[in-house]
Scaffold this motif. Structure first.
Motif, PDB file in Angstrom:
ATOM      1  N   SER A   1     -35.341  -1.767   8.668  1.00 11.06           N
ATOM      2  CA  SER A   1     -35.382  -1.725   7.212  1.00 11.06           C
ATOM      3  C   SER A   1     -35.975  -3.029   6.705  1.00 11.06           C
ATOM      4  O   SER A   1     -35.375  -4.092   6.875  1.00 11.06           O
ATOM      5  CB  SER A   1     -33.963  -1.531   6.656  1.00 11.06           C
ATOM      6  N   ASP A   2     -37.174  -2.965   6.143  1.00  5.28           N
ATOM      7  CA  ASP A   2     -37.895  -4.169   5.706  1.00  5.28           C
ATOM      8  C   ASP A   2     -38.035  -5.175   6.844  1.00  5.28           C
ATOM      9  O   ASP A   2     -37.939  -6.386   6.641  1.00  5.28           O
ATOM     10  CB  ASP A   2     -37.186  -4.825   4.510  1.00  5.28           C
ATOM     11  N   GLY A   3     -38.233  -4.663   8.049  1.00  9.60           N
ATOM     12  CA  GLY A   3     -38.364  -5.516   9.221  1.00  9.60           C
ATOM     13  C   GLY A   3     -37.055  -5.897   9.855  1.00  9.60           C
ATOM     14  O   GLY A   3     -37.032  -6.491  10.938  1.00  9.60           O
ATOM     15  N   ASN A   4     -35.938  -5.568   9.219  1.00  3.88           N
ATOM     16  CA  ASN A   4     -34.628  -5.982   9.706  1.00  3.88           C
ATOM     17  C   ASN A   4     -34.070  -5.006  10.742  1.00  3.88           C
ATOM     18  O   ASN A   4     -34.082  -3.781  10.521  1.00  3.88           O
ATOM     19  CB  ASN A   4     -33.631  -6.072   8.545  1.00  3.88           C
ATOM     20  N   ALA A   5     -33.571  -5.528  11.843  1.00  2.00           N
ATOM     21  CA  ALA A   5     -32.879  -4.711  12.834  1.00  2.00           C
ATOM     22  C   ALA A   5     -31.648  -4.063  12.202  1.00  2.00           C
ATOM     23  O   ALA A   5     -30.993  -4.648  11.335  1.00  2.00           O
ATOM     24  CB  ALA A   5     -32.477  -5.571  14.030  1.00  2.00           C
TER      25      ALA A   5
ATOM     26  N   LEU B   1     -39.765  -3.123  13.381  1.00  7.52           N
ATOM     27  CA  LEU B   1     -39.025  -4.366  13.478  1.00  7.52           C
ATOM     28  C   LEU B   1     -39.953  -5.530  13.154  1.00  7.52           C
ATOM     29  O   LEU B   1     -41.148  -5.507  13.467  1.00  7.52           O
ATOM     30  CB  LEU B   1     -38.478  -4.517  14.901  1.00  7.52           C
ATOM     31  N   GLY B   2     -39.403  -6.571  12.521  1.00  8.67           N
ATOM     32  CA  GLY B   2     -40.201  -7.748  12.179  1.00  8.67           C
ATOM     33  C   GLY B   2     -39.447  -9.036  12.451  1.00  8.67           C
ATOM     34  O   GLY B   2     -38.227  -9.048  12.625  1.00  8.67           O
ATOM     35  N   LEU B   3     -40.198 -10.123  12.455  1.00  5.08           N
ATOM     36  CA  LEU B   3     -39.595 -11.442  12.633  1.00  5.08           C
ATOM     37  C   LEU B   3     -40.417 -12.461  11.839  1.00  5.08           C
ATOM     38  O   LEU B   3     -40.858 -13.479  12.350  1.00  5.08           O
ATOM     39  CB  LEU B   3     -39.536 -11.809  14.129  1.00  5.08           C
ATOM     40  N   TRP B   4     -40.615 -12.150  10.545  1.00  2.00           N
ATOM     41  CA  TRP B   4     -41.443 -13.021   9.722  1.00  2.00           C
ATOM     42  C   TRP B   4     -40.643 -13.769   8.651  1.00  2.00           C
ATOM     43  O   TRP B   4     -41.195 -14.619   7.960  1.00  2.00           O
ATOM     44  CB  TRP B   4     -42.584 -12.242   9.078  1.00  2.00           C
ATOM     45  N   ASN B   5     -39.354 -13.459   8.499  1.00  2.00           N
ATOM     46  CA  ASN B   5     -38.593 -14.179   7.481  1.00  2.00           C
ATOM     47  C   ASN B   5     -37.150 -14.381   7.939  1.00  2.00           C
ATOM     48  O   ASN B   5     -36.738 -13.898   9.005  1.00  2.00           O
ATOM     49  CB  ASN B   5     -38.661 -13.470   6.120  1.00  2.00           C
ATOM     50  N   ASP B   6     -36.384 -15.081   7.117  1.00  2.00           N
ATOM     51  CA  ASP B   6     -35.013 -15.422   7.480  1.00  2.00           C
ATOM     52  C   ASP B   6     -34.130 -14.186   7.596  1.00  2.00           C
ATOM     53  O   ASP B   6     -33.226 -14.128   8.444  1.00  2.00           O
ATOM     54  CB  ASP B   6     -34.417 -16.380   6.448  1.00  2.00           C
ATOM     55  N   ALA B   7     -34.373 -13.195   6.746  1.00  3.74           N
ATOM     56  CA  ALA B   7     -33.558 -11.977   6.801  1.00  3.74           C
ATOM     57  C   ALA B   7     -33.774 -11.241   8.110  1.00  3.74           C
ATOM     58  O   ALA B   7     -32.816 -10.739   8.722  1.00  3.74           O
ATOM     59  CB  ALA B   7     -33.886 -11.080   5.611  1.00  3.74           C
ATOM     60  N   ASN B   8     -35.041 -11.158   8.562  1.00  2.00           N
ATOM     61  CA  ASN B   8     -35.337 -10.538   9.853  1.00  2.00           C
ATOM     62  C   ASN B   8     -34.610 -11.259  10.976  1.00  2.00           C
ATOM     63  O   ASN B   8     -34.004 -10.635  11.857  1.00  2.00           O
ATOM     64  CB  ASN B   8     -36.835 -10.586  10.160  1.00  2.00           C
ATOM     65  N   GLU B   9     -34.664 -12.575  10.927  1.00  2.00           N
ATOM     66  CA  GLU B   9     -34.031 -13.383  11.975  1.00  2.00           C
ATOM     67  C   GLU B   9     -32.523 -13.172  11.991  1.00  2.00           C
ATOM     68  O   GLU B   9     -31.912 -13.000  13.065  1.00  2.00           O
ATOM     69  CB  GLU B   9     -34.371 -14.852  11.755  1.00  2.00           C
ATOM     70  N   ALA B  10     -31.903 -13.154  10.810  1.00  2.00           N
ATOM     71  CA  ALA B  10     -30.457 -12.980  10.735  1.00  2.00           C
ATOM     72  C   ALA B  10     -30.026 -11.601  11.225  1.00  2.00           C
ATOM     73  O   ALA B  10     -29.016 -11.463  11.934  1.00  2.00           O
ATOM     74  CB  ALA B  10     -29.988 -13.198   9.293  1.00  2.00           C
TER      75      ALA B  10
ATOM     76  N   VAL C   1     -45.268  -9.888  13.246  1.00  2.00           N
ATOM     77  CA  VAL C   1     -45.206 -11.292  12.853  1.00  2.00           C
ATOM     78  C   VAL C   1     -45.472 -11.477  11.366  1.00  2.00           C
ATOM     79  O   VAL C   1     -45.273 -12.569  10.824  1.00  2.00           O
ATOM     80  CB  VAL C   1     -46.171 -12.151  13.685  1.00  2.00           C
ATOM     81  N   GLU C   2     -45.932 -10.430  10.690  1.00  2.00           N
ATOM     82  CA  GLU C   2     -46.030 -10.421   9.237  1.00  2.00           C
ATOM     83  C   GLU C   2     -45.898  -8.975   8.767  1.00  2.00           C
ATOM     84  O   GLU C   2     -46.113  -8.036   9.551  1.00  2.00           O
ATOM     85  CB  GLU C   2     -47.332 -11.046   8.738  1.00  2.00           C
ATOM     86  N   ALA C   3     -45.517  -8.799   7.512  1.00  2.00           N
ATOM     87  CA  ALA C   3     -45.238  -7.451   7.016  1.00  2.00           C
ATOM     88  C   ALA C   3     -46.442  -6.531   7.173  1.00  2.00           C
ATOM     89  O   ALA C   3     -46.301  -5.358   7.543  1.00  2.00           O
ATOM     90  CB  ALA C   3     -44.797  -7.523   5.557  1.00  2.00           C
ATOM     91  N   GLU C   4     -47.649  -7.056   6.929  1.00  2.00           N
ATOM     92  CA  GLU C   4     -48.854  -6.238   7.036  1.00  2.00           C
ATOM     93  C   GLU C   4     -49.201  -5.898   8.476  1.00  2.00           C
ATOM     94  O   GLU C   4     -50.055  -5.045   8.721  1.00  2.00           O
ATOM     95  CB  GLU C   4     -50.035  -6.960   6.376  1.00  2.00           C
ATOM     96  N   GLY C   5     -48.537  -6.554   9.414  1.00  2.00           N
ATOM     97  CA  GLY C   5     -48.800  -6.306  10.823  1.00  2.00           C
ATOM     98  C   GLY C   5     -47.927  -5.237  11.432  1.00  2.00           C
ATOM     99  O   GLY C   5     -48.038  -4.949  12.625  1.00  2.00           O
ATOM    100  N   ARG C   6     -47.072  -4.609  10.631  1.00  2.00           N
ATOM    101  CA  ARG C   6     -46.238  -3.534  11.154  1.00  2.00           C
ATOM    102  C   ARG C   6     -47.072  -2.279  11.414  1.00  2.00           C
ATOM    103  O   ARG C   6     -48.013  -1.987  10.687  1.00  2.00           O
ATOM    104  CB  ARG C   6     -45.130  -3.187  10.147  1.00  2.00           C
ATOM    105  N   ILE C   7     -46.712  -1.556  12.452  1.00  2.00           N
ATOM    106  CA  ILE C   7     -47.348  -0.268  12.700  1.00  2.00           C
ATOM    107  C   ILE C   7     -46.939   0.696  11.592  1.00  2.00           C
ATOM    108  O   ILE C   7     -47.780   1.337  10.960  1.00  2.00           O
ATOM    109  CB  ILE C   7     -46.949   0.289  14.078  1.00  2.00           C
ATOM    110  N   SER C   8     -45.649   0.792  11.355  1.00  2.00           N
ATOM    111  CA  SER C   8     -45.111   1.612  10.276  1.00  2.00           C
ATOM    112  C   SER C   8     -44.212   0.744   9.407  1.00  2.00           C
ATOM    113  O   SER C   8     -43.820  -0.367   9.796  1.00  2.00           O
ATOM    114  CB  SER C   8     -44.306   2.790  10.839  1.00  2.00           C
ATOM    115  N   ALA C   9     -43.846   1.271   8.244  1.00  2.00           N
ATOM    116  CA  ALA C   9     -42.947   0.530   7.367  1.00  2.00           C
ATOM    117  C   ALA C   9     -41.565   0.369   7.972  1.00  2.00           C
ATOM    118  O   ALA C   9     -40.771  -0.452   7.502  1.00  2.00           O
ATOM    119  CB  ALA C   9     -42.855   1.238   6.019  1.00  2.00           C
ATOM    120  N   ALA C  10     -41.250   1.125   9.025  1.00  2.00           N
ATOM    121  CA  ALA C  10     -39.939   1.064   9.674  1.00  2.00           C
ATOM    122  C   ALA C  10     -39.958   0.208  10.944  1.00  2.00           C
ATOM    123  O   ALA C  10     -39.018   0.266  11.740  1.00  2.00           O
ATOM    124  CB  ALA C  10     -39.455   2.474  10.002  1.00  2.00           C
TER     125      ALA C  10
END
Length: 364
Positions: free
Chosen positions: A31-35, A72-81, A61-70
């Motif tokens: 969800s928004d890159g968040n696990a 996983l990401g690691l580009w911001n603090d929320a993703n990391e948390a 590594v950035e939101a535009e680099g996702r395959i789909s909107a769903a």
């Protein structure tokens, strides 16, 4: 003689209990890159499988680099948390080393999830504008990507490095840079997707330049006592595309830059690919790269039987065996392989009593 598949292995200083690697598998459940809790369930069951290493799915590594909107990401603090919460839960019950694959989808971004058809979603329909080496769409009917300019190249390099720093803070054991399956770094490598006429296109040396710059940025950002490698597509399976000879050159350059391994896959950059889908169809690529560079290789691709995996290692064709779909189908694949091959495997104490009597002695 002990089973080669269950021999320990030193992967760039990371000690693996056996040669089984759970390869990255996109879950399309963030969800928004968040696990999410799905990742806790998915990674948790894989971490109790007895494999030597688990590699977290392609992580943008950035939101535009996702395959789909769903994705996983690691580009911001929320993703990391969010990923930290999952990892803390898994580590409380498993000591399996965990790596992460960092990637950028490039022109193959902004698509629907596979079970929703997988088609590209245009910016006018709720998707986003994709980027690539050149303004060439993956399929003729798709929205053309924007060609990355100097600022865009710098932004992507920095995004990879920043994600690697986050991975280090999460105490992940290794990083795999995603340079395969037709995603952004593979797009730079392949003449089928890269039509640039600057320092990043044309000759092999130029097409290698950006993927190697990204690798260097990740290697510099991630602790030097932890391994960094790359997953590549060794062939586009299209005449005039990326091939095994160029893959050997890339592997040699990666080794010189301190790569600890190369994960050898193929295909994904062209809709014209013709892939012979037979068991182990990519193993010969791993074998050649290993023979010509000495770089540790992970072989993957329709390897489903323990005896087949064992034979690849025994013949010196690869150092490690990557499993993906086989692990989804049978999350206890390593247990069953150990039983077939007469090897011992570590099992969570809660599960020790489940083994049939004839193989119980193999459960450590």
């Amino acid at each position: 003689m002990s089973s080669p598949l269950f021999q320990p292995y030193d992967l760039g200083g990371l000690q693996l209990s056996n040669r089984i690697v759970i390869a990255p598998m996109c879950q399309y459940s963030a969800s928004d890159g968040n696990a999410t809790d799905w990742h806790l369930m998915h990674i948790g069951q894989m971490a109790l499988s007895g494999a030597g290493l688990f590699v977290i799915e392609a992580t943008a590594v950035e939101a535009e680099g996702r395959i789909s909107a769903a994705d996983l990401g690691l580009w911001n603090d929320a993703n990391e948390a969010a990923l930290r919460r999952v990892l803390d839960g898994v580590r409380a019950h498993s000591g399996m080393p965990i790596a992460i694959q960092l990637g950028h989808a490039g022109r193959k971004a902004s698509v629907a999830r596979p079970w929703e058809g997988g088609a590209q979603i245009a910016p006018t329909a709720g998707g986003w504008q994709t980027v690539a080496p050149s303004s060439i769409p993956h399929a003729a009917h798709e929205n053309p990507p924007h060609s990355l300019d100097a600022d865009g190249l710098r932004r992507v390099r920095t995004a990879f490095a920043d994600a690697a720093k986050r991975a280090a803070r999460l105490e992940l054991d290794a990083v795999e840079v995603h340079g395969a399956h037709g995603y952004l770094l593979h797009q730079f490598l392949s003449p089928l997707a890269n039509a640039r006429d600057d320092a990043y296109g044309g000759t092999l040396e130029n097409r290698l330049r950006f993927p190697l710059e990204v690798f260097d940025a990740v290697r510099e950002a991630f602790p030097h006592d932890r391994p960094v490698g790359m997953r590549i597509s060794a062939s586009d399976w299209v005449d005039g595309g990326w091939d095994i000879e160029q893959s050997v050159a890339l592997a040699q350059a990666l080794k010189a830059r301190g790569a600890s391994f190369i994960h050898v896959s193929s295909g994904g950059v062209s809709t014209e690919q013709q892939i012979p889908l037979t068991p182990g169809y990519q193993v010969a690529f791993a074998e050649r790269i290993r023979a010509e560079t000495g770089l540790p290789t992970i072989a993957v691709g329709l390897i489903t039987e323990p005896e087949h995996a064992e034979s690849i290692l025994a013949a010196g064709q690869a150092d490690l065996i990557g499993l993906a779909r086989a692990m989804l189908y049978d999350p206890r694949w390593p247990w069953h392989a150990a039983a077939k091959l007469g090897a011992q495997i570590k099992v969570a104490p809660q599960y020790l009593r489940c083994a049939p009597r004839e193989v119980a002695r193999l459960f450590g």
